[in-house]
Design an enzyme around this catalytic site. Structure first.
Site, short mmCIF file in Angstrom:
data_model
loop_
_atom_site.label_atom_id
_atom_site.label_comp_id
_atom_site.label_asym_id
_atom_site.label_seq_id
_atom_site.Cartn_x
_atom_site.Cartn_y
_atom_site.Cartn_z
N ASP A 112 17.12 7.14 -12.78
CA ASP A 112 16.86 8.07 -11.68
C ASP A 112 17.37 7.44 -10.38
O ASP A 112 17.06 6.27 -10.09
CB ASP A 112 15.35 8.33 -11.61
CG ASP A 112 15.03 9.45 -10.63
OD1 ASP A 112 15.08 10.61 -11.05
OD2 ASP A 112 14.73 9.15 -9.47
N ASN A 129 20.17 13.49 0.32
CA ASN A 129 20.47 14.91 0.46
C ASN A 129 20.14 15.43 1.86
O ASN A 129 20.92 16.17 2.46
CB ASN A 129 19.64 15.71 -0.55
CG ASN A 129 20.53 16.30 -1.64
OD1 ASN A 129 21.74 16.36 -1.48
ND2 ASN A 129 19.91 16.75 -2.71
N ASP A 132 25.95 16.67 -3.91
CA ASP A 132 26.65 17.02 -5.15
C ASP A 132 27.76 16.01 -5.44
O ASP A 132 27.94 15.58 -6.58
CB ASP A 132 27.26 18.43 -5.05
CG ASP A 132 26.20 19.52 -5.26
OD1 ASP A 132 25.04 19.14 -5.58
OD2 ASP A 132 26.52 20.71 -5.09
N GLU A 142 18.40 14.51 -10.20
CA GLU A 142 19.12 13.24 -10.07
C GLU A 142 18.73 12.29 -11.20
O GLU A 142 18.81 11.09 -11.07
CB GLU A 142 18.85 12.62 -8.69
CG GLU A 142 17.42 12.18 -8.42
CD GLU A 142 16.54 13.29 -7.80
OE1 GLU A 142 16.85 14.48 -8.01
OE2 GLU A 142 15.56 12.95 -7.13
#
Lengths: 318, 204
Positions: A190, A198, A207, A234
């Site tokens: 992770d 983000n 992205d 993620e």
């Protein structure tokens, strides 16, 4: 009855015209009839084999399923169906067509039945049907379906396997591991503080970052059987068949290191770190798969990932 | 009505378990995977009762393989599985990893063969018990909901059927099916005598 009027001399020509293999065995399992279709497909004349027992005529099929089916018909009157899927092509039969110079083995669907003549003797009829064209058609259908499946099994953003593919593949590899008593390992990885990334850089950059992360993870596996999948947001999974715990930990440490080296900058420092890191949970089962399920491997890796996060991220735990 | 004593019932299960065990071995060697078959229970039921058990919750689709047998008496043996499971059984046996939405022609053939192997094992057990050989038809495959499939096959008059539960296990799949013998009542009396003969011959 109408058929009693068929002249006897017509019967053999009729059976010889069938596009179907017909063989008859007597109560001693001796071949007493072999029609023209079988002669042509086997390139063996009936006269060379008539009177021989099944075992003499087909030594390679002694004690095979078709042999047992014939014996069961003769001894107990029980019929058998031998499907192509489960038996392929037991008899050595080839199609010899003028447009195809190399003879092709005929795919066979076989029916074995018993019958009695009025005198009371038992006989066994073996009918061989050519299903080669059906096999070909179904193969084409499967190829087409597999192309469709390719599309539905990959994550469109990262081009990694998606969760559905992972679950199918895990199921397959789990079965293989259980059968071969070999170890199986799974890494749950992770990205740390990805929300922060983000929010700071925006979704588009997020992205791009996921794509880069997918690339890095893909480079961490070397064997064709290893699978990297996007598990969710993620979160990623690496499935490592035939891998004991120690080997899986080596791969996990390598993953953490690769992300450190990539030094992907964060929008602002978080937890005192300036770059994006990754946490990895490792689980491996080496024995006792019979009492466990594939989902247990994911649960165990997830628990290890939780530990890695709690102990400060940027590390691998098992 | 045709209740078996616990001893008769155990004995009958044991006899059928031996023969389905052999059928399972034959299939295991065909597919290189362990196939296990088990008969945990045998009852004599009326046709209505049998249809109710098979239909279960009501609209479940089932798949059946049946064979007619003929001899001193006639009857039909019918093996039933939930349709979904029958597809899984076949695919696990064939080992095809690409699932198509419907059962193909070749897969249907394979399923008929699996049914044929199990039915042959059970019919020969029955013929041993009755000390009588049958001639038997090739398997017929049917799909539908429980009741119609069952009714279509059970065109005979008699009301009592011999009802076997069959557990089929391959890899992680463990499914339960039913095998129904539809024979007439004198045959069932013969059968009970056959069981008693078997029990009489057993060391106590």
């Amino acid at each position: 009855m109408v058929h009693s009027r068929i002249p006897r001399e017509l019967l053999i020509p009729i059976i010889d015209s069938l596009k179907l293999g017909v063989m008859v065995f007597d109560a001693d399992c001796r071949l007493v009839f072999w029609n023209k279709w079988v002669e042509e497909s086997s390139q063996q004349s009936a006269s060379s084999l008539l009177g021989k027992t099944f075992a003499e005529a087909f030594p390679e099929l002694t004690q095979s399923r078709v042999h047992n089916a014939i014996l069961m018909a003769l001894m107990r009157g029980l019929p058998s169906l031998l499907s192509q899927s489960l038996n392929r092509a037991p008899f050595d039969l080839y199609s010899h067509s003028p447009d195809n110079p190399t003879p092709e083995r005929i795919q066979q669907s076989i029916q074995v039945t018993a019958f009695q003549v009025p005198a009371g003797e038992n006989y066994c009829l073996v009918q061989v049907q050519d299903v080669t064209s059906v096999v070909r058609r179904e193969e084409a259908l499967r190829r087409h379906a597999s192309e469709q499946i390719q599309y539905s099994f990959f994550d469109s953003l990262t081009q990694l396997a998606n969760r559905r593919r992972l679950s199918d593949y895990l199921e397959e590899e789990w079965r293989r591991a259980r059968r071969n008593k070999s170890p199986i390992a799974l890494l749950m990885a992770d990205l740390d503080h990805f929300q922060h990334y983000n929010q700071g850089f925006g979704r588009q950059a997020g992205d791009d970052c996921l794509q880069q992360a997918a690339q890095l993870l893909n480079n961490c596996t070397r064997r064709p059987a290893d699978l990297v999948a996007r598990y969710g947001g993620e979160e990623f999974v690496i499935l490592l068949p035939e891998t004991p715990l120690q080997g899986a930990c080596t791969v996990a440490e390598h993953v953490v290191e690769v992300f450190r080296e990539a030094a992907i900058p964060l929008p602002s420092p978080k937890d005192g770190r300036e770059h994006l890191t990754i946490s990895v949970g490792v689980a491996a089962f080496e024995t006792g798969l019979n009492d466990l399920h594939p989902a247990d491997l994911i649960t165990a890796a997830d628990a290890a990932l939780f530990m890695a996060k709690r102990l400060g991220r940027d590390r691998a735990m098992h | 009505m045709y209740a078996l004593s616990p001893l008769q019932s155990d004995a009958l299960c044991e006899i059928f378990n031996i023969s389905v065990g052999q059928a399972a071995n034959a299939m295991s060697s065909m597919v290189n995977e362990e196939v296990l078959l088990n008969v945990p229970r045998i009852d004599f039921l009326s046709r209505d009762e049998a249809a109710r058990v098979i239909d279960g919750s009501g609209q479940q689709r089932i798949c059946s393989v049946s064979q007619n047998f003929e001899g001193e008496f006639t009857g039909e043996a019918m093996l039933m599985f939930p349709e979904e499971n029958s597809l899984e059984i076949v695919r696990l046996m064939i080992g095809k990893t690409i699932p198509l939405s419907h059962m193909t022609e070749l897969e249907q053939d394979a399923l008929s063969e699996v049914g044929n192997i199990i039915l042959n094992a059970c019919v020969s057990t029955l013929s041993d018990l009755l000390r009588h050989d049958f001639t038997c038809s090739l398997p017929i495959l049917r799909f539908g909901t429980g009741k119609p499939v069952f009714a279509e096959a059970a065109a005979t008059e008699q009301d009592v059927v011999m009802f076997l539960q069959i557990e089929f296990q391959i890899e992680q799949l463990n499914t339960r099916g039913y095998l129904v013998f539809m024979v007439d009542i004198p045959t069932i009396d013969n059968l009970k005598r056959g069981i008693d003969r078997f029990l009489g011959g057993m060391p106590s």
